[in-house]
Design a protein around this motif. Structure first.
Motif, mmCIF file in Angstrom:
data_model
loop_
_atom_site.group_PDB
_atom_site.id
_atom_site.type_symbol
_atom_site.label_atom_id
_atom_site.label_comp_id
_atom_site.label_asym_id
_atom_site.label_seq_id
_atom_site.Cartn_x
_atom_site.Cartn_y
_atom_site.Cartn_z
ATOM 1 N N UNK A 1 -19.658 -9.365 -40.388
ATOM 2 C CA UNK A 1 -18.819 -8.358 -41.043
ATOM 3 C C UNK A 1 -19.426 -7.870 -42.348
ATOM 4 N N UNK A 2 -19.376 -6.554 -42.536
ATOM 5 C CA UNK A 2 -19.904 -5.923 -43.734
ATOM 6 C C UNK A 2 -21.320 -5.429 -43.608
ATOM 7 N N UNK A 3 -22.064 -5.932 -42.637
ATOM 8 C CA UNK A 3 -23.446 -5.482 -42.430
ATOM 9 C C UNK A 3 -23.471 -4.113 -41.748
ATOM 10 N N UNK A 4 -24.548 -3.380 -41.967
ATOM 11 C CA UNK A 4 -24.755 -2.162 -41.197
ATOM 12 C C UNK A 4 -24.767 -2.499 -39.711
ATOM 13 N N UNK A 5 -24.176 -1.629 -38.910
ATOM 14 C CA UNK A 5 -24.115 -1.857 -37.463
ATOM 15 C C UNK A 5 -25.436 -1.431 -36.827
ATOM 16 N N UNK A 6 -26.502 -2.104 -37.227
ATOM 17 C CA UNK A 6 -27.839 -1.930 -36.655
ATOM 18 C C UNK A 6 -27.968 -2.975 -35.555
ATOM 19 N N UNK A 7 -27.972 -2.536 -34.314
ATOM 20 C CA UNK A 7 -27.836 -3.439 -33.176
ATOM 21 C C UNK A 7 -28.842 -3.086 -32.095
ATOM 22 N N UNK A 8 -29.169 -4.085 -31.284
ATOM 23 C CA UNK A 8 -30.146 -3.898 -30.209
ATOM 24 C C UNK A 8 -29.632 -4.573 -28.946
ATOM 25 N N UNK B 1 -28.449 -9.334 -23.961
ATOM 26 C CA UNK B 1 -28.211 -9.888 -25.295
ATOM 27 C C UNK B 1 -27.984 -8.779 -26.310
ATOM 28 N N UNK B 2 -27.201 -9.102 -27.325
ATOM 29 C CA UNK B 2 -26.997 -8.210 -28.460
ATOM 30 C C UNK B 2 -27.610 -8.869 -29.693
ATOM 31 N N UNK B 3 -28.620 -8.216 -30.249
ATOM 32 C CA UNK B 3 -29.326 -8.718 -31.424
ATOM 33 C C UNK B 3 -29.070 -7.793 -32.605
ATOM 34 N N UNK B 4 -29.232 -8.293 -33.828
ATOM 35 C CA UNK B 4 -29.296 -7.369 -34.957
ATOM 36 C C UNK B 4 -30.598 -6.585 -34.906
ATOM 37 N N UNK B 5 -30.592 -5.381 -35.435
ATOM 38 C CA UNK B 5 -31.818 -4.611 -35.509
ATOM 39 C C UNK B 5 -32.878 -5.345 -36.309
ATOM 40 N N UNK B 6 -34.121 -5.254 -35.855
ATOM 41 C CA UNK B 6 -35.210 -5.919 -36.556
ATOM 42 C C UNK B 6 -35.518 -5.195 -37.870
ATOM 43 N N UNK B 7 -36.036 -5.963 -38.825
ATOM 44 C CA UNK B 7 -36.470 -5.425 -40.111
ATOM 45 C C UNK B 7 -37.968 -5.686 -40.207
ATOM 46 N N UNK C 1 -17.935 -7.311 -30.830
ATOM 47 C CA UNK C 1 -18.306 -6.832 -32.155
ATOM 48 C C UNK C 1 -17.626 -5.477 -32.367
ATOM 49 N N UNK C 2 -16.812 -5.406 -33.414
ATOM 50 C CA UNK C 2 -16.121 -4.162 -33.747
ATOM 51 C C UNK C 2 -16.939 -3.401 -34.780
ATOM 52 N N UNK C 3 -17.240 -2.150 -34.457
ATOM 53 C CA UNK C 3 -18.022 -1.278 -35.326
ATOM 54 C C UNK C 3 -17.133 -0.153 -35.812
ATOM 55 N N UNK C 4 -17.139 0.066 -37.116
ATOM 56 C CA UNK C 4 -16.346 1.161 -37.684
ATOM 57 C C UNK C 4 -17.040 1.686 -38.925
ATOM 58 N N UNK C 5 -17.095 3.007 -39.036
ATOM 59 C CA UNK C 5 -17.712 3.670 -40.182
ATOM 60 C C UNK C 5 -19.135 3.176 -40.439
ATOM 61 N N UNK C 6 -19.861 2.916 -39.348
ATOM 62 C CA UNK C 6 -21.265 2.550 -39.453
ATOM 63 C C UNK C 6 -21.534 1.105 -39.800
ATOM 64 N N UNK C 7 -20.470 0.308 -39.952
ATOM 65 C CA UNK C 7 -20.640 -1.098 -40.308
ATOM 66 C C UNK C 7 -19.941 -1.999 -39.298
ATOM 67 N N UNK C 8 -20.304 -3.251 -39.343
ATOM 68 C CA UNK C 8 -19.639 -4.239 -38.500
ATOM 69 C C UNK C 8 -18.346 -4.640 -39.204
ATOM 70 N N UNK C 9 -17.234 -4.351 -38.553
ATOM 71 C CA UNK C 9 -15.937 -4.634 -39.151
ATOM 72 C C UNK C 9 -15.414 -6.017 -38.780
ATOM 73 N N UNK C 10 -15.783 -6.498 -37.578
ATOM 74 C CA UNK C 10 -15.228 -7.781 -37.121
ATOM 75 C C UNK C 10 -16.115 -8.332 -36.010
ATOM 76 N N UNK D 1 -15.566 1.351 -32.376
ATOM 77 C CA UNK D 1 -16.188 1.007 -31.107
ATOM 78 C C UNK D 1 -16.276 -0.510 -30.997
ATOM 79 N N UNK D 2 -16.212 -0.977 -29.766
ATOM 80 C CA UNK D 2 -16.382 -2.397 -29.478
ATOM 81 C C UNK D 2 -17.607 -2.552 -28.594
#
Length: 455
Positions: free
Chosen positions: A391-398, A59-65, A29-38, A11-12
């Motif tokens: 890239x490599x992070x979980x695709x946790x997005x907001x 806006x697209x943010x990373x998911x909060x922790x 942002x390219x998402x594949x297999x639950x992670x950010x690929x690119x 998904x993009x």
């Protein structure tokens, strides 16, 4: 077309306002297999067989922790539970929470207590979920097993916690023993720092006046406890983290300790950054928390420290209870601040609350992401998987609309009981969609959050 619910389907997601580790810019942002690929230039990734979501100016943010959440289940599920808390988190853009070791029964002070938490939470989490352990008098021998089981560190109180099953480290010997063992394990000690002797000496005036409650929890209580803790950490070599700093009086102590080589970090919370003592209505015990919400000038000092990088994180300290324990007048309670349960319920509105005040003070979305996503992720060792769009992070997005205003209605929030000091306030910034590992979270659907452990 929305991002697919099938994690294996590429998904993009596209936005003209993607908040990345090096700043905000248009991007795909390219998402594949639950992670950010690119992460690629805006408009450069063609849809093809990929699902495309174009957010435009949203806006697209990373998911909060959020590393400071009291879920309270099992044992006090009528206060809060995994299902209600994690739904609130997801609705507020939080994709990872770390649950505090109290006020559940049993507390997470033994391996059996941790296992009870994990079994209860199974299948109930709308976001990813980790656990803190607890360090209390008499459980030093359990800390190694809890550490091996993957807790993110150990919480202790230097003053009474408010619940009998989680006693505070009342003596210097208790504190030394707990910190020395955590130093041996290489664990993070997270501390509620108020000094009981200072609290006992402060005026204790029950009633509806907030000024009386504030006088009962003075700045000196935090400063004295932090000073003692830092001295002990200096001797034991323990990495310590000061929870929910409300008083600017502790800031010089933290600065000096860092200069001296003490491994110390600190956090503050949305309510200390957005609310002030001057505006708390008499009898409105939804505002009661310990340590307390302080003056406007104190709030300004906390913001200055935050801007200067002196806080590792801004986290909710979501600590709800039932309305009867809050003694709220609108539910027939007395409004007595001294007797009411202390805790702020804000998990779902922390992001817009902080953004509302941050924007007013000239801060950016990148600042808020650093305080509420990448900072807390780093605190608990999740850098590389959580808290950033890379890239490599979980695709946790907001998907976050930073210009949308909305009124807070407590009864419409997802946490269990309709109590929050933000009720009736107008905040700026609305969460439109939250994705967990590339899947859109539907709070009316089935949960798919995972339990996570310390790396």
């Amino acid at each position: 077309m929305p991002l697919s619910d099938t994690p294996s389907t590429p998904a993009v997601i596209r936005s003209r306002r993607v908040v990345l580790p090096d700043g905000e810019r248009p991007a795909d942002v390219l998402v594949q297999d639950g992670r950010i690929a690119q992460v690629a230039a805006h408009g450069s990734l063609l849809a093809g067989d990929r699902h495309l979501t174009d957010l435009g100016d949203t806006a697209l943010l990373p998911g909060l922790v959020d590393t400071h959440v009291h879920v309270n289940e099992p044992g006090r599920t009528e206060w809060e539970g995994f299902a209600t808390a994690t739904r609130a988190g997801a609705a507020g853009g939080v994709t990872t929470i770390v649950d505090m070791p109290l006020n559940s029964v049993p507390p997470t002070t033994t391996p059996a207590g941790l296992e009870a938490k994990r079994k209860t939470a199974e299948g109930q989490a709308w976001v990813d979920l980790g656990f803190w352990g607890g360090a209390v008098p008499g459980n030093t021998g359990d800390l190694a097993a809890l550490h091996e089981a993957g807790v993110f560190g150990f919480k202790s109180f230097l003053a009474p916690s408010g619940v009998d099953e989680f006693p505070h480290l009342a003596t210097q010997e208790d504190l030394e023993s707990a910190l020395a063992e955590q130093a041996r394990l290489g664990a993070l000690a997270i501390i509620h720092a108020e000094d009981p002797a200072v609290l006992d000496a402060a005026p204790q005036q029950p009633g509806v006046h907030y000024r009386d409650f504030l006088a009962s929890r003075p700045d000196d209580a935090e400063a004295a406890a932090v000073a003692r803790l830092l001295d002990t950490a200096r001797r034991t070599g323990t990495r310590v983290h000061i929870l929910h700093v409300s008083s600017a009086a502790v800031l010089p102590l933290l600065r000096q300790a860092r200069e001296d080589g003490v491994q110390v970090t600190a956090e503050t919370c949305p309510h200390y950054l957005t609310l002030t003592a001057e505006e708390v209505p008499d009898g409105d015990t939804a505002f009661k928390c310990c340590p307390p919400i302080r003056s406007e000038s104190n709030r300004d000092a906390l913001w200055a420290a935050l801007a200067a990088g002196e806080f590792a994180a801004v986290v909710s300290d979501h600590s709800p209870s039932t309305p009867d324990l809050k003694l709220l007048r609108r539910y027939g309670g007395s409004g007595d601040f001294a007797a009411a349960w202390g805790g702020i319920a804000s998990l779902q509105v922390g992001l817009p609350a902080v953004w509302t005040e941050a924007r007013r003070r000239g801060h950016t979305l990148a600042d808020v992401v650093r305080w509420m996503a990448s900072g807390p992720a780093a605190l608990v060792g999740l850098t590389g998987t959580k808290g950033a769009i890379a890239p490599g992070y979980d695709a946790d997005l907001v998907a976050f609309d930073p210009d949308a205003d909305f009124a807070v209605h407590a009864e419409q929030l997802h946490h269990r009981n309709p109590v929050t000091p933000y009720a009736g306030r107008t905040l700026t910034g609305a969460v439109r969609t939250t994705w967990l590992r590339g899947r859109a979270v539907d709070t009316a659907g089935e949960p798919f959050g995972r339990q996570i452990t310390r790396p």
